[in-house]
Design a protein around this motif. Structure first.
Motif, PDB file in Angstrom:
ATOM      1  N   PRO A 131       0.621  -1.188   0.059  1.00  0.00           N
ATOM      2  CA  PRO A 131      -0.032  -0.119   0.075  1.00  0.00           C
ATOM      3  C   PRO A 131       0.952   1.108  -0.001  1.00  0.00           C
ATOM      4  N   CYS A 133       0.399   4.319   1.239  1.00  0.00           N
ATOM      5  CA  CYS A 133       0.382   4.928   2.524  1.00  0.00           C
ATOM      6  C   CYS A 133       1.691   4.494   3.325  1.00  0.00           C
ATOM      7  N   CYS A 134       1.601   3.110   3.378  1.00  0.00           N
ATOM      8  CA  CYS A 134       2.696   2.172   4.087  1.00  0.00           C
ATOM      9  C   CYS A 134       4.068   2.604   3.716  1.00  0.00           C
ATOM     10  N   CYS A 161       1.546   1.154   7.845  1.00  0.00           N
ATOM     11  CA  CYS A 161       1.376   2.577   8.614  1.00  0.00           C
ATOM     12  C   CYS A 161       0.520   2.380   9.636  1.00  0.00           C
ATOM     13  N   CYS A 164      -3.604   1.769   9.160  1.00  0.00           N
ATOM     14  CA  CYS A 164      -3.944   1.906   7.678  1.00  0.00           C
ATOM     15  C   CYS A 164      -5.226   1.359   7.079  1.00  0.00           C
ATOM     16  N   THR A 167      -4.157  -2.274   4.552  1.00  0.00           N
ATOM     17  CA  THR A 167      -3.558  -3.639   5.190  1.00  0.00           C
ATOM     18  C   THR A 167      -4.399  -4.443   5.895  1.00  0.00           C
TER      19      THR A 167
HETATM   20 ZN   LIG Z   1      -0.676   2.006   5.006  1.00  0.00          ZN
END
Ligand SMILES: [Zn+2]
Length: 184
Positions: A131, A133-134, A161, A164, A167
């Motif tokens: 992902p 964002c992570c 993250c 999240c 995830t």
């Molecule tokens: Zn994330």
């Protein structure tokens, strides 16, 4: 049509309908043999066959027999020459169902030094199915605390993250593939 080409096309259809096709005995015995080489290699193979990871990278050495086992599951493979800071050469093995992803990796990283720049991490994250964002949080602050337990962290290849949104959805799919490895 040359035999190699014909063979590859045949393999591709195998890996295509993965849930049913992974039951086939040839694939099962390949995955079992990969598990004997390294559990994580077999796990990455199934994740990649299933499409959860568009492309995977194996950084430990792999014999020709190991490569053949990967191909027998229907994956495309390529060995990529890289260098480390000391100038020493390393060989990475990448595998994917998707020829374009193999090509993208090779064009970007083939014969290049291994680097951990933010740009590289973003592109690797894209190829490996992490992902964004992570990946972005990891670049800002590696291993920042998240809400996952040790068991959940163990089956992922990215660092999630905090809070999240992606995830948790991936986790169920990863878990079922991880658990299915016991039956091989
Ligand atoms: Zn994330």
């Amino acid at each position: 049509m040359n035999p190699a080409r014909r063979r590859r096309d045949g393999m591709k259809s195998k890996c295509g309908g993965v849930n049913i096709e992974l039951e086939s005995s040839e694939i099962k015995s390949s995955v079992r043999a990969l598990k004997e080489i390294d559990f994580e290699l077999a796990y990455l193979t199934l994740l990649t066959c299933d499409g959860l990871k568009p492309l995977s990278r194996w950084e430990k050495p792999l014999t020709d027999d190991g490569l053949e086992l990967l191909r027998q599951t229907g994956l495309l493979t390529k060995q990529i020459r890289r260098t480390v800071k000391t100038g020493k050469e390393v060989i990475e093995t990448i595998f994917s169902r998707l020829p374009a992803y193999i090509l993208l990796y090779e064009q970007r990283f083939g014969n290049r030094p291994i680097d951990k720049s933010a740009q590289t991490q973003r592109f690797e994250g894209f190829l490996f199915g992490y992902p964004p964002c992570c990946v972005n949080e990891y670049i800002r602050k590696p291993y920042a605390p998240n809400n996952l337990g040790a068991e959940e962290r163990k089956i992922l290849f990215h660092w999630a993250c905090r809070d999240c949104k992606i995830t948790p959805m991936l986790l169920d799919a990863y878990k079922s593939i991880y658990n299915s490895l016991n039956s091989y």
